[in-house]
Write a protein that holds these residues in place. Structure first.
Motif, PDB file in Angstrom:
ATOM      1  N   ALA A   7       0.734  -0.855  -0.112  1.00 38.46           N
ATOM      2  CA  ALA A   7      -0.170   0.002   0.038  1.00 38.46           C
ATOM      3  C   ALA A   7       1.062   1.093   0.271  1.00 38.46           C
ATOM      4  N   VAL A   8       1.523   1.485   1.010  1.00 36.94           N
ATOM      5  CA  VAL A   8       3.336   2.376   1.006  1.00 36.94           C
ATOM      6  C   VAL A   8       3.910   2.898  -0.481  1.00 36.94           C
ATOM      7  N   LEU A   9       3.993   1.998  -0.967  1.00 42.09           N
ATOM      8  CA  LEU A   9       4.813   1.800  -2.268  1.00 42.09           C
ATOM      9  C   LEU A   9       4.127   2.161  -3.496  1.00 42.09           C
ATOM     10  N   SER A  10       2.691   1.237  -3.223  1.00 46.55           N
ATOM     11  CA  SER A  10       1.511   2.333  -4.264  1.00 46.55           C
ATOM     12  C   SER A  10       1.175   4.250  -3.934  1.00 46.55           C
ATOM     13  N   LEU A  11       1.044   3.949  -3.192  1.00 48.55           N
ATOM     14  CA  LEU A  11       0.973   4.993  -2.670  1.00 48.55           C
ATOM     15  C   LEU A  11       1.839   6.076  -3.859  1.00 48.55           C
ATOM     16  N   LEU A  12       3.305   5.762  -3.314  1.00 49.01           N
ATOM     17  CA  LEU A  12       4.550   6.681  -3.209  1.00 49.01           C
ATOM     18  C   LEU A  12       4.943   6.459  -5.046  1.00 49.01           C
ATOM     19  N   ALA A  13       3.651   5.208  -5.125  1.00 51.78           N
ATOM     20  CA  ALA A  13       4.006   5.496  -6.935  1.00 51.78           C
ATOM     21  C   ALA A  13       3.106   6.636  -7.951  1.00 51.78           C
ATOM     22  N   LEU A  14       2.444   5.616  -7.215  1.00 50.72           N
ATOM     23  CA  LEU A  14       0.845   6.885  -7.353  1.00 50.72           C
ATOM     24  C   LEU A  14       1.337   8.656  -7.544  1.00 50.72           C
ATOM     25  N   VAL A  15       2.089   8.218  -6.680  1.00 53.69           N
ATOM     26  CA  VAL A  15       2.335  10.632  -6.125  1.00 53.69           C
ATOM     27  C   VAL A  15       3.469  10.459  -7.283  1.00 53.69           C
ATOM     28  N   VAL A  16       3.949   9.342  -7.628  1.00 54.04           N
ATOM     29  CA  VAL A  16       5.360   9.588  -8.674  1.00 54.04           C
ATOM     30  C   VAL A  16       4.456   9.585 -10.012  1.00 54.04           C
ATOM     31  N   VAL A  17       3.440   8.754 -10.401  1.00 51.73           N
ATOM     32  CA  VAL A  17       2.422   8.885 -11.760  1.00 51.73           C
ATOM     33  C   VAL A  17       1.730  10.636 -12.130  1.00 51.73           C
ATOM     34  N   ARG A  28       8.329  20.951 -18.695  1.00 51.71           N
ATOM     35  CA  ARG A  28       9.677  20.319 -17.443  1.00 51.71           C
ATOM     36  C   ARG A  28       9.737  19.006 -18.093  1.00 51.71           C
ATOM     37  N   ARG A  29      11.549  19.240 -17.702  1.00 56.53           N
ATOM     38  CA  ARG A  29      12.032  18.099 -17.644  1.00 56.53           C
ATOM     39  C   ARG A  29      12.549  17.034 -16.809  1.00 56.53           C
ATOM     40  N   VAL A  30      12.924  16.513 -16.226  1.00 58.12           N
ATOM     41  CA  VAL A  30      13.181  15.657 -15.423  1.00 58.12           C
ATOM     42  C   VAL A  30      14.152  16.272 -13.912  1.00 58.12           C
ATOM     43  N   GLY A  31      14.133  16.780 -13.137  1.00 62.69           N
ATOM     44  CA  GLY A  31      15.118  17.959 -12.471  1.00 62.69           C
ATOM     45  C   GLY A  31      15.442  16.608 -11.273  1.00 62.69           C
ATOM     46  N   ARG A  32      16.345  17.842 -10.643  1.00 62.66           N
ATOM     47  CA  ARG A  32      16.524  17.189  -8.982  1.00 62.66           C
ATOM     48  C   ARG A  32      16.173  16.134  -8.206  1.00 62.66           C
ATOM     49  N   ALA A  33      14.890  17.222  -7.787  1.00 59.14           N
ATOM     50  CA  ALA A  33      13.876  16.506  -7.121  1.00 59.14           C
ATOM     51  C   ALA A  33      12.947  15.367  -7.560  1.00 59.14           C
ATOM     52  N   THR A  34      12.463  15.230  -8.559  1.00 63.17           N
ATOM     53  CA  THR A  34      12.482  13.631  -9.537  1.00 63.17           C
ATOM     54  C   THR A  34      12.893  13.138  -9.554  1.00 63.17           C
ATOM     55  N   LEU A  35      14.393  13.198  -9.695  1.00 64.30           N
ATOM     56  CA  LEU A  35      15.200  12.330  -9.242  1.00 64.30           C
ATOM     57  C   LEU A  35      15.491  11.717  -8.271  1.00 64.30           C
ATOM     58  N   VAL A  36      15.435  11.881  -7.054  1.00 65.32           N
ATOM     59  CA  VAL A  36      14.882  11.541  -5.460  1.00 65.32           C
ATOM     60  C   VAL A  36      13.865  11.322  -4.965  1.00 65.32           C
ATOM     61  N   ALA A  37      12.339  11.861  -5.604  1.00 62.91           N
ATOM     62  CA  ALA A  37      10.970  10.877  -5.763  1.00 62.91           C
ATOM     63  C   ALA A  37      11.304   9.925  -6.282  1.00 62.91           C
ATOM     64  N   LEU A  38      11.931   9.368  -7.637  1.00 61.37           N
ATOM     65  CA  LEU A  38      12.315   8.032  -7.858  1.00 61.37           C
ATOM     66  C   LEU A  38      13.263   7.429  -7.357  1.00 61.37           C
ATOM     67  N   GLY A  39      14.117   7.939  -6.125  1.00 68.00           N
ATOM     68  CA  GLY A  39      14.750   7.250  -5.348  1.00 68.00           C
ATOM     69  C   GLY A  39      14.227   6.504  -4.524  1.00 68.00           C
ATOM     70  N   VAL A  40      13.222   7.698  -3.265  1.00 63.31           N
ATOM     71  CA  VAL A  40      12.599   7.025  -2.656  1.00 63.31           C
ATOM     72  C   VAL A  40      11.344   5.850  -2.941  1.00 63.31           C
ATOM     73  N   LEU A  41      10.752   5.783  -4.428  1.00 61.66           N
ATOM     74  CA  LEU A  41       9.984   4.977  -5.227  1.00 61.66           C
ATOM     75  C   LEU A  41      10.976   3.560  -5.053  1.00 61.66           C
ATOM     76  N   GLU A  42      12.141   4.261  -5.714  1.00 57.93           N
ATOM     77  CA  GLU A  42      13.320   2.495  -5.655  1.00 57.93           C
ATOM     78  C   GLU A  42      13.965   1.935  -4.537  1.00 57.93           C
ATOM     79  N   VAL A  43      13.623   2.613  -3.730  1.00 54.07           N
ATOM     80  CA  VAL A  43      13.674   2.424  -2.505  1.00 54.07           C
ATOM     81  C   VAL A  43      12.626   1.205  -1.548  1.00 54.07           C
ATOM     82  N   ALA A  44      11.509   1.811  -2.334  1.00 54.91           N
ATOM     83  CA  ALA A  44      10.422   1.298  -1.392  1.00 54.91           C
ATOM     84  C   ALA A  44       9.839  -0.231  -2.304  1.00 54.91           C
ATOM     85  N   VAL A  45      10.702  -0.430  -3.449  1.00 57.43           N
ATOM     86  CA  VAL A  45      10.499  -1.805  -4.391  1.00 57.43           C
ATOM     87  C   VAL A  45      11.234  -2.678  -4.287  1.00 57.43           C
TER      88      VAL A  45
END
Length: 120
Positions: A7-17, A28-45
């Motif tokens: 459920a936490v992973l799904s919520l994080l992934a939905l935020v990234v979507v 806009r292009r992918v920035g540093r904040a987006t990369l941090v969000a993707l890193g957090v998502l990857e840790v959850a995965v």
């Protein structure tokens, strides 16, 4: 396999979507904040994958063991693949790849959770 982790992973992934779709809408292009969000998502995965492998090691046997293991092995590669694609292309639609990758993570995690719910 823990339903809370999924459920936490799904919520994080939905935020990234949503974030990726907003980036595309604002051109806009992918920035540093987006990369941090993707890193957090990857840790959850990775946490969900480790939890799944721990469940397998403890004796839980899903009915479709090979499919369950395939989901757990493939899931950690989805977000990095989408990230590399979005960073390599740098066009506006390439950011949508992040949305697709994050949504794919939701589907993979939920499907793996369903498979672990039906055990032998």
């Amino acid at each position: 396999m823990s339903g809370v982790l999924v459920a936490v992973l799904s919520l994080l992934a939905l935020v990234v979507v949503v974030w990726a779709v907003v980036l595309v809408a604002r051109d806009r292009r992918v920035g540093r904040a987006t990369l941090v969000a993707l890193g957090v998502l990857e840790v959850a995965v990775l946490a969900v994958a480790v939890d799944g492998f721990a469940a397998l090691a403890s004796g839980t046997r899903p009915v479709e063991t090979a499919t369950s293991v395939a989901y757990l092995v493939v899931a950690p590669f989805v977000v990095p693949a989408g990230t590399f694609w979005a960073l390599a292309d740098r066009s506006r639609p390439s950011t949508l790849v992040l949305a697709v990758a994050a949504f794919a993570v939701i589907v993979i995690a939920y499907r793996a959770f369903l498979l672990f719910a039906v055990t032998k």
